[in-house]
Scaffold this active site. Structure first.
Site, mmCIF file in Angstrom:
data_model
loop_
_atom_site.group_PDB
_atom_site.id
_atom_site.type_symbol
_atom_site.label_atom_id
_atom_site.label_comp_id
_atom_site.label_asym_id
_atom_site.label_seq_id
_atom_site.Cartn_x
_atom_site.Cartn_y
_atom_site.Cartn_z
ATOM 1 N N ASP A 104 35.057 47.937 42.899
ATOM 2 C CA ASP A 104 34.954 46.651 42.205
ATOM 3 C C ASP A 104 35.453 46.693 40.766
ATOM 4 O O ASP A 104 36.074 45.750 40.287
ATOM 5 C CB ASP A 104 33.496 46.168 42.182
ATOM 6 C CG ASP A 104 33.061 45.595 43.515
ATOM 7 O OD1 ASP A 104 33.934 45.194 44.299
ATOM 8 O OD2 ASP A 104 31.851 45.554 43.765
ATOM 9 N N ARG A 105 35.125 47.772 40.043
ATOM 10 C CA ARG A 105 35.361 47.794 38.596
ATOM 11 C C ARG A 105 36.242 48.980 38.215
ATOM 12 O O ARG A 105 35.938 50.124 38.550
ATOM 13 C CB ARG A 105 34.021 47.854 37.844
ATOM 14 C CG ARG A 105 33.143 46.653 38.112
ATOM 15 C CD ARG A 105 31.808 46.721 37.390
ATOM 16 N NE ARG A 105 30.995 47.868 37.783
ATOM 17 C CZ ARG A 105 30.304 47.942 38.915
ATOM 18 N NH1 ARG A 105 30.343 46.947 39.795
ATOM 19 N NH2 ARG A 105 29.571 49.012 39.180
ATOM 20 N N GLU A 163 23.332 35.164 40.715
ATOM 21 C CA GLU A 163 24.634 35.676 40.284
ATOM 22 C C GLU A 163 25.730 34.943 41.040
ATOM 23 O O GLU A 163 25.476 34.232 42.008
ATOM 24 C CB GLU A 163 24.754 37.190 40.455
ATOM 25 C CG GLU A 163 24.513 37.763 41.814
ATOM 26 C CD GLU A 163 24.633 39.296 41.787
ATOM 27 O OE1 GLU A 163 25.465 39.804 42.537
ATOM 28 O OE2 GLU A 163 23.912 39.958 41.026
ATOM 29 N N GLU A 164 26.962 35.098 40.545
ATOM 30 C CA GLU A 164 28.157 34.529 41.167
ATOM 31 C C GLU A 164 27.983 33.050 41.518
ATOM 32 O O GLU A 164 28.216 32.613 42.643
ATOM 33 C CB GLU A 164 28.538 35.336 42.407
ATOM 34 C CG GLU A 164 28.964 36.750 42.056
ATOM 35 C CD GLU A 164 29.300 37.610 43.254
ATOM 36 O OE1 GLU A 164 29.971 38.631 43.062
ATOM 37 O OE2 GLU A 164 28.886 37.276 44.382
ATOM 38 N N ARG A 205 24.219 32.921 44.268
ATOM 39 C CA ARG A 205 23.918 34.008 45.206
ATOM 40 C C ARG A 205 22.636 34.714 44.777
ATOM 41 O O ARG A 205 22.502 35.098 43.629
ATOM 42 C CB ARG A 205 25.087 34.993 45.237
ATOM 43 C CG ARG A 205 24.831 36.313 45.965
ATOM 44 C CD ARG A 205 26.069 37.191 45.873
ATOM 45 N NE ARG A 205 25.884 38.504 46.480
ATOM 46 C CZ ARG A 205 26.846 39.426 46.573
ATOM 47 N NH1 ARG A 205 28.058 39.173 46.090
ATOM 48 N NH2 ARG A 205 26.601 40.602 47.137
ATOM 49 N N ASP A 206 21.712 34.867 45.710
ATOM 50 C CA ASP A 206 20.520 35.694 45.496
ATOM 51 C C ASP A 206 20.778 37.028 46.183
ATOM 52 O O ASP A 206 20.789 37.111 47.409
ATOM 53 C CB ASP A 206 19.283 35.011 46.081
ATOM 54 C CG ASP A 206 17.998 35.807 45.845
ATOM 55 O OD1 ASP A 206 18.069 37.056 45.795
ATOM 56 O OD2 ASP A 206 16.933 35.194 45.723
ATOM 57 N N GLY A 258 16.427 36.489 48.802
ATOM 58 C CA GLY A 258 16.557 35.201 49.473
ATOM 59 C C GLY A 258 17.803 35.060 50.325
ATOM 60 O O GLY A 258 18.896 35.467 49.928
ATOM 61 N N ASP A 295 23.241 32.037 53.184
ATOM 62 C CA ASP A 295 23.698 33.338 52.700
ATOM 63 C C ASP A 295 23.960 34.257 53.896
ATOM 64 O O ASP A 295 23.626 33.929 55.036
ATOM 65 C CB ASP A 295 22.656 33.953 51.764
ATOM 66 C CG ASP A 295 23.252 34.945 50.772
ATOM 67 O OD1 ASP A 295 24.451 35.286 50.909
ATOM 68 O OD2 ASP A 295 22.534 35.388 49.863
ATOM 69 N N ARG A 299 30.650 39.370 57.166
ATOM 70 C CA ARG A 299 31.499 38.369 56.524
ATOM 71 C C ARG A 299 32.658 38.006 57.448
ATOM 72 O O ARG A 299 33.814 38.355 57.212
ATOM 73 C CB ARG A 299 31.996 38.898 55.183
ATOM 74 C CG ARG A 299 30.861 39.147 54.193
ATOM 75 C CD ARG A 299 31.349 39.807 52.918
ATOM 76 N NE ARG A 299 30.242 39.996 51.976
ATOM 77 C CZ ARG A 299 30.367 40.517 50.763
ATOM 78 N NH1 ARG A 299 31.569 40.919 50.341
ATOM 79 N NH2 ARG A 299 29.318 40.655 49.972
ATOM 80 N N TYR A 329 34.059 35.901 50.233
ATOM 81 C CA TYR A 329 33.505 34.992 49.234
ATOM 82 C C TYR A 329 34.007 33.568 49.496
ATOM 83 O O TYR A 329 35.049 33.346 50.119
ATOM 84 C CB TYR A 329 33.934 35.415 47.835
ATOM 85 C CG TYR A 329 33.149 36.555 47.219
ATOM 86 C CD1 TYR A 329 32.370 37.408 47.988
ATOM 87 C CD2 TYR A 329 33.206 36.789 45.846
ATOM 88 C CE1 TYR A 329 31.660 38.446 47.412
ATOM 89 C CE2 TYR A 329 32.503 37.830 45.255
ATOM 90 C CZ TYR A 329 31.729 38.658 46.047
ATOM 91 O OH TYR A 329 31.026 39.680 45.469
#
Length: 470
Positions: free
Chosen positions: A149-150, A275-276, A291-292, A296, A322, A368, A402
């Site tokens: 990701d980073r 987040e997001e 987004r949780d 959740g 979700d 996904r 996403y």
């Protein structure tokens, strides 16, 4: 005539034709120079054509020199006016395809960036597709390991919506591994988060120039929306998270004008996780569906007023959106508390339609894959399970990822309401497929006054690529 005389005669005629041709060219050049020399431009003929496109004036300066035409495009922005964006969201019956970038299919033989986290945002004159590159191209050795990701190589770039994220048309926006972007009617504002996990920094750009920063205040992966921020009457709003992804973190709303922060507020949300966020303007406020990543399987909702007061809770609908999630029948819904214990999650979105809600989700409950959008009657305000519309965008045999929201401003659409739109990321490669890379393409849909048939606008790239076989 003997043979020698014939040869001499033919040669003389040929030589005469050559001399005549040379003389014609000399005369042509002399006449051209004499004619052009009488002008005031010293041999250069300039013409200027001005065309107005809403807030933009594009000047085409055409220069002619003999048989060569040079067209020079001179961009000029007249400043424009701030977008209002206080209108209500249009009530829609379905969503029609707006664009499909086919980035991975094209990238098998084209110079296309390895990307993730694509999103769309619009100005008064255009919509742009933003994406976080990995500083590498598809089907290239530097694409190895891009599931991460980073990294210091990640950058936010953009193209006109519908174009693949290619080298030749992409515009650099910011150094970033997390980002958001939006247009206030005058200029683009981008927020790019980069740096080490413990001391990340968000750099705000306005009109392409760095104007402000936000430093990590918790020291645990400062991050932002991965979708469009929201501008209302010149002020732009976005949400940031700092802290753990799997337990209580800290959340802030920021407000900027011309790229400079003019306000911020902490969001108190004990027991909840944000987040997001996918945000959009509606009736003069900013509405976010987030987004949780903690517990959740219902999505947090954050409604922001211009004075930075807010209301926070969860999407009431009695159907979860979700992933991963449990069975719809076993889900009760709540307007105030997280429901479920699945953990993890995926970026998603929803749109309020009066008291109803349109909400997107993967078709699969556990992975996904696939994508559908549902309209739940009274789902914004009650734990309703009444599904009144369903539209399939990607079938469950294909990967998704996403998803997020944006709107078409009235200046662009010509309507008196804000057109709701969404995008769906289609992730390919690692960890689900046998490649050395991870990247994505996207499909973009916008609300219309008609129902739209189910179909699958999936990625369709044939994997593995050549680089994966080496």
């Amino acid at each position: 005539m003997n043979p020698n005389q014939k040869i001499i005669t033919i040669g003389s005629i040929s030589l005469g034709l050559v001399v005549f041709n040379v003389l014609l060219h000399v005369v042509s050049i002399i006449v051209t120079v004499l004619i052009l020399g009488k002008g005031e431009n010293n041999g250069i003929c300039n013409g200027t054509v001005v065309r107005e496109y809403n807030e933009t004036v594009r000047i085409e300066r055409v220069t002619q020199w003999h048989n060569t035409n040079v067209v020079e495009y001179v961009p000029y922005w007249n400043g424009g006016t701030y977008m209002n964006n206080t209108e209500a969201i249009c009530d829609v019956k379905g969503f029609a395809p707006f664009s499909n970038d086919n980035g991975i299919r094209i990238g098998s033989r084209g110079h296309v960036f390895v990307i993730r986290e694509p999103f769309v945002s619009c100005s008064p004159i255009e919509c742009r597709a933003f994406f976080l590159t990995q500083g590498s191209l598809l089907n290239d050795k530097h694409s190895n390991g891009t599931v991460k990701d980073r990294s210091p190589f990640r950058t936010l770039m953009s193209v006109e919506v519908g174009q693949s994220p290619n080298v030749y048309q992409a515009r650099f926006e910011a150094v970033a591994w997390s980002a958001t972007a939006c247009h206030d009617g005058k200029k683009w504002m981008t927020v790019g988060v980069t740096g080490p996990d413990s001391k990340a920094v968000a750099v705000i750009h306005y009109g392409g120039v760095p104007t402000d920063v936000v430093n990590s205040w918790v020291g645990d992966i400062l991050r932002t929306q991965e979708s469009s921020c929201t501008c209302i009457q010149g002020d732009c709003y976005w949400v940031m998270t700092d802290g753990p992804a799997n337990r209580q973190a800290q959340y802030r709303i920021y407000k900027a004008n011309q790229g400079r922060i003019i306000g911020q507020t902490d969001v108190s949300f004990n027991g909840g996780h944000i987040e997001e966020c996918s945000c959009y303007p509606n009736d003069g406020k900013v509405e976010c569906v987030c987004r949780d990543n903690w517990t959740g399987t219902n999505r947090p909702v954050l409604v922001i007023s211009p004075d930075l007061s807010y209301r926070v809770g969860y999407l009431c609908a009695g159907i979860p959106s979700d992933t991963p999630r449990g069975e719809d029948a076993q889900f009760t819904g709540s307007c105030t508390s997280p429901i479920g214990n699945q953990g993890y999650g995926v970026k998603g979105f929803g749109f309020r339609q009066g008291t109803d809600v349109w909400m997107g989700r993967t078709i699969s409950r556990t992975s996904r894959s696939g994508f559908e959008i549902l309209r739940i009657k009274n789902g914004w305000t009650q734990t309703s399970k009444e599904q009144v519309k369903r539209q399939v965008v990607v079938d469950n045999l294909n990967w998704s990822g996403y998803s997020g929201s944006f709107t078409l401003p009235v200046e662009l659409s010509g309507k008196d309401c804000l057109v709701p739109c969404f995008w769906v990321e289609m992730i390919r490669g690692k960890p689900e497929e046998k490649t050395i890379w991870t990247s994505s393409s996207s499909i973009v849909m916008c609300g219309v006054d008609y129902e739209v048939a189910d179909w699958s606008w999936h990625d369709g790239a044939i994997l593995p690529f050549d680089i994966d076989k080496m």
